[in-house]
Design an enzyme around this catalytic site. Structure first.
Site, short mmCIF file in Angstrom:
data_model
loop_
_atom_site.label_atom_id
_atom_site.label_comp_id
_atom_site.label_asym_id
_atom_site.label_seq_id
_atom_site.Cartn_x
_atom_site.Cartn_y
_atom_site.Cartn_z
N ASP A 110 9.29 15.72 37.11
CA ASP A 110 8.79 17.02 36.64
C ASP A 110 9.89 17.76 35.88
O ASP A 110 11.08 17.48 36.04
CB ASP A 110 8.38 17.88 37.84
N LEU A 111 9.46 18.78 35.15
CA LEU A 111 10.38 19.62 34.37
C LEU A 111 11.53 20.16 35.23
O LEU A 111 12.69 20.18 34.81
CB LEU A 111 9.55 20.80 33.80
#
Ligand code: URA
Length: 229
Positions: A101-102
């Protein structure tokens, strides 16, 4: 191999841009300017672009220490792609073997060998991924057994596969999972009423994130690391 193909294989130039570079006289073969795109590059021939040697190479296998704020997509979208951290030719051939994820940091493996990548991402191969997880609330020792048995994720019919939980402190744990469902680690803790506030991938299979790599840095994998998958 034809010269225009050789150039497009070894640089980020497309075949048509390679032809333009050829016409501008930027390409030399064994020291002689060559403008003919159909010229056959023989084994051992030294091809240069503006004096820089071009070399054909086999598939690339890379480990990257992903920083926060980068996405594991092959193109830049709202946020920059992790691939933008690699100053390499032919980046468009690379694929990301298992996304983060970011806001997740840690080990990302990148390659242009599709079969190798598949061995990491296919749920059938059961490749373990170990995460260091910071949690909002303290965990109970019984969670180790619960995760070993599997938990029900929101929107999923099947329980998660057995996962290994090691509790380092009430709010810091190591979790090893053998599948890669969307936001899996965050959803596993959400399923037991907790919240992930920090997530870092330490290893994939037998490949450990090199402690010498700062966030944003990368290196090629060793032969042993490649073979371990
Ligand atoms: N699980 C998550 O929830 N996020 C990641 O980035 C990786 C695994």
């Amino acid at each position: 191999m034809r010269l225009d193909k050789f150039i497009s294989e070894t640089t980020s130039l497309t075949r048509s841009l390679a032809k333009k570079a050829l016409h501008r006289g930027e390409i030399c073969c064994d020291g002689e300017v060559v403008k003919n795109s159909a010229f056959k590059v023989k084994v051992g021939c030294k091809v240069t672009l503006n004096g820089e040697l071009l070399e054909l190479r086999g598939p690339r296998y890379i480990m990257l220490h992903k920083p926060i704020g980068y996405i594991c997509s092959t193109i830049d979208e709202e946020h920059p792609s992790v691939l933008s951290l690699l100053k390499l030719n032919n980046r468009d051939r690379l694929c990301i073997a298992g996304r983060l994820d970011l806001d997740t940091t840690g080990l990302v493996l990148i390659t242009d060998d599709g079969q190798w990548s598949h061995r990491i991402t296919s749920p059938k191969k059961e490749c373990g991924k170990r995460y260091r997880v910071q949690l909002a609330d303290p965990v109970e020792a019984s969670l180790t057994e619960q995760f070993a048995k599997g938990v029900e994720l929101r929107g999923e019919r099947e329980l998660t596969r057995p996962a290994k939980l090691e509790i380092h402190s009430p709010t810091e744990v190591l979790l090893t999972i053998h599948e890669g469902k969307y936001h899996q680690v965050k959803r596993m803790f959400a399923a037991v009423g907790n919240k992930v506030i920090g997530l870092h991938r330490e290893s994939v299979g037998e490949i450990e994130l090199d402690p010498a790599l700062e966030p944003g840095q990368w290196r090629y994998l060793s032969e042993n690391e490649i073979k371990s998958v």
